[in-house]
Design a protein around this motif. Structure first.
Motif, PDB file in Angstrom:
ATOM      1  N   MET A  40      -2.766 -19.268  -1.015  1.00 40.25           N
ATOM      2  CA  MET A  40      -1.626 -18.221  -1.209  1.00 40.25           C
ATOM      3  C   MET A  40      -2.890 -16.916  -1.186  1.00 40.25           C
ATOM      4  O   MET A  40      -2.891 -16.639  -2.624  1.00 40.25           O
ATOM      5  N   ILE A  41      -2.863 -16.227  -0.475  1.00 42.29           N
ATOM      6  CA  ILE A  41      -3.549 -14.396  -0.470  1.00 42.29           C
ATOM      7  C   ILE A  41      -1.997 -13.492  -0.503  1.00 42.29           C
ATOM      8  O   ILE A  41      -1.913 -13.773   1.124  1.00 42.29           O
ATOM      9  N   ASP A  42      -1.695 -13.016  -0.736  1.00 39.55           N
ATOM     10  CA  ASP A  42      -1.024 -11.831  -1.317  1.00 39.55           C
ATOM     11  C   ASP A  42      -2.199 -10.536  -0.988  1.00 39.55           C
ATOM     12  O   ASP A  42      -2.361 -10.228  -1.932  1.00 39.55           O
ATOM     13  N   LEU A  43      -1.428 -10.160   0.206  1.00 41.07           N
ATOM     14  CA  LEU A  43      -1.927  -8.464   0.449  1.00 41.07           C
ATOM     15  C   LEU A  43      -1.693  -7.153   0.547  1.00 41.07           C
ATOM     16  O   LEU A  43      -0.636  -7.162   0.735  1.00 41.07           O
ATOM     17  N   HIS A  44      -1.885  -6.380  -1.113  1.00 36.47           N
ATOM     18  CA  HIS A  44      -0.651  -5.447  -0.719  1.00 36.47           C
ATOM     19  C   HIS A  44      -2.492  -4.221  -0.499  1.00 36.47           C
ATOM     20  O   HIS A  44      -2.565  -3.744  -0.900  1.00 36.47           O
ATOM     21  N   LEU A  45      -0.905  -3.877   0.147  1.00 38.00           N
ATOM     22  CA  LEU A  45      -1.999  -2.683   1.107  1.00 38.00           C
ATOM     23  C   LEU A  45      -1.104  -1.047   0.590  1.00 38.00           C
ATOM     24  O   LEU A  45       0.361  -0.471  -0.007  1.00 38.00           O
ATOM     25  N   VAL A  46      -1.994  -0.446  -0.005  1.00 38.31           N
ATOM     26  CA  VAL A  46      -1.101   0.879  -1.321  1.00 38.31           C
ATOM     27  C   VAL A  46      -1.546   2.010  -0.945  1.00 38.31           C
ATOM     28  O   VAL A  46      -3.332   2.400  -0.579  1.00 38.31           O
ATOM     29  N   GLY A  47      -1.018   2.386  -0.240  1.00 40.64           N
ATOM     30  CA  GLY A  47      -0.158   4.382  -0.461  1.00 40.64           C
ATOM     31  C   GLY A  47      -1.458   4.899  -0.956  1.00 40.64           C
ATOM     32  O   GLY A  47      -0.376   4.907  -1.981  1.00 40.64           O
ATOM     33  N   ILE A  48      -2.315   6.097  -1.199  1.00 38.00           N
ATOM     34  CA  ILE A  48      -2.823   6.197  -1.808  1.00 38.00           C
ATOM     35  C   ILE A  48      -2.841   8.013  -1.695  1.00 38.00           C
ATOM     36  O   ILE A  48      -3.830   9.218  -1.729  1.00 38.00           O
ATOM     37  N   GLY A  49      -2.229   8.620  -0.321  1.00 40.10           N
ATOM     38  CA  GLY A  49      -1.990   9.706  -0.128  1.00 40.10           C
ATOM     39  C   GLY A  49      -3.276  10.481   0.639  1.00 40.10           C
ATOM     40  O   GLY A  49      -3.564   9.984   1.649  1.00 40.10           O
ATOM     41  N   THR A  50      -3.238  11.985  -0.054  1.00 36.92           N
ATOM     42  CA  THR A  50      -5.119  12.127   0.978  1.00 36.92           C
ATOM     43  C   THR A  50      -5.951  12.309   0.196  1.00 36.92           C
ATOM     44  O   THR A  50      -7.196  12.758   0.548  1.00 36.92           O
ATOM     45  N   GLY A  51      -5.700  11.579  -1.181  1.00 36.71           N
ATOM     46  CA  GLY A  51      -7.220  11.334  -1.692  1.00 36.71           C
ATOM     47  C   GLY A  51      -7.362  11.812  -3.172  1.00 36.71           C
ATOM     48  O   GLY A  51      -8.068  11.343  -3.905  1.00 36.71           O
ATOM     49  N   ASN A  52      -6.403  12.128  -2.891  1.00 33.26           N
ATOM     50  CA  ASN A  52      -5.552  13.285  -5.058  1.00 33.26           C
ATOM     51  C   ASN A  52      -5.636  12.160  -5.284  1.00 33.26           C
ATOM     52  O   ASN A  52      -4.247  11.739  -5.835  1.00 33.26           O
ATOM     53  N   PRO A  53      -6.399  12.121  -6.677  1.00 33.15           N
ATOM     54  CA  PRO A  53      -5.577  11.060  -7.223  1.00 33.15           C
ATOM     55  C   PRO A  53      -4.508  11.334  -8.412  1.00 33.15           C
ATOM     56  O   PRO A  53      -3.499  10.183  -8.578  1.00 33.15           O
ATOM     57  N   ASP A  54      -3.649  12.491  -8.249  1.00 39.09           N
ATOM     58  CA  ASP A  54      -2.122  12.667  -8.649  1.00 39.09           C
ATOM     59  C   ASP A  54      -1.607  12.947  -7.749  1.00 39.09           C
ATOM     60  O   ASP A  54      -0.429  12.376  -8.193  1.00 39.09           O
TER      61      ASP A  54
END
Length: 250
Positions: free
Chosen positions: A1-15
């Protein structure tokens, strides 16, 4: 089984990463990082910078070349074929690097639910027989960053907002009955089709990034400034991501 996590990262600003996003990236057995070509190398670099900043145990990152969408075909058909090709890239990387299953993370600009096709591509993996469970980690959208940058509310008091694309605005004009429009995925200057009288625009390019540029004002006064600035920025960086809000003030 694969658990695929689609992770929203905003606009690329790590903050702008949430604690949930950081946890999901650190728990992943594999992080897939797409490359979009030399003209958009900055986007891959931003993802690498995020990994370098938040990962406690780096080294489980696999990069792959993202297919390009055909520009000489009808739009919806070209997008469907493009999504098929991306799904094939995902599956090939997952099967090569997690043959026994595990957790995979993909960093998604903004949020996976708003004008992003990652969820549709993930559906293709399941339809093709890959045993997969999809999880979404919400992210800050460029629309939120735009309103914050201009320090404005998205909607007028008790009024609705219409979110649309530059393509639809150009093809169909101002949606009937709409007062406030949020326009995404504009290839450039779709607002030119509108009668600018009584329309105000809040525009931003590279919102949330160090390159951020903002312009606001009556559309009749600033439309040409926006188009000129957009062309200059695109030439300087090789790519551009912009977004804007239009509002009838009558």
């Amino acid at each position: 089984m694969i658990d695929l996590h689609l992770v929203g990262i905003g606009t690329g600003n790590p903050d702008h990463l949430t604690r949930a996003a950081i946890k999901a990236l650190n728990r992943a057995d594999l992080i897939l990082l797409p490359r979009k070509g030399a003209d958009k190398a900055d986007l891959a670099d931003l993802r690498r910078e995020i990994c370098a900043e938040v990962l406690e145990h780096p080294g489980r990152i696999v990069e792959f070349d993202l297919p390009r969408r055909a520009g000489d075909q009808p739009y919806l058909g070209a997008v469907a074929d493009w999504h098929d090709a991306i799904a094939h890239c995902w599956r090939r990387a997952i099967e090569a690097h997690l043959p026994q299953g595990g957790s995979v993370a993909l960093m998604v600009w903004g949020d996976p639910s708003l004008y992003d096709s990652s969820l549709r591509i993930a559906e293709r993996l399941g339809a093709a027989g890959l045993p997969i469970r999809t999880h979404v980690v919400p992210g800050i959208t460029s629309l939120q960053v735009l309103t914050a940058a201009h320090a404005i509310p998205l909607n007028r008091l008790a009024a609705p907002v219409t979110i649309t694309t530059g393509r639809r605005l150009r093809d169909e004009g101002w949606p009937e009955g709409a007062q406030t429009l949020a326009v995404m995925l504009d290839a450039g200057g779709a607002f030119d089709v509108l009668d600018p009288d009584g329309v105000f625009i809040w525009w931003g390019a590279y919102v949330g990034m160090s390159e951020q540029v903002l312009i606001a004002g009556p559309l009749a006064d600033v439309a040409h400034d926006i188009l000129d600035r957009r062309a200059t920025l695109r030439a300087a960086h090789g790519w551009i991501m912009d977004i804007y809000i239009l509002q009838r003030l009558d």
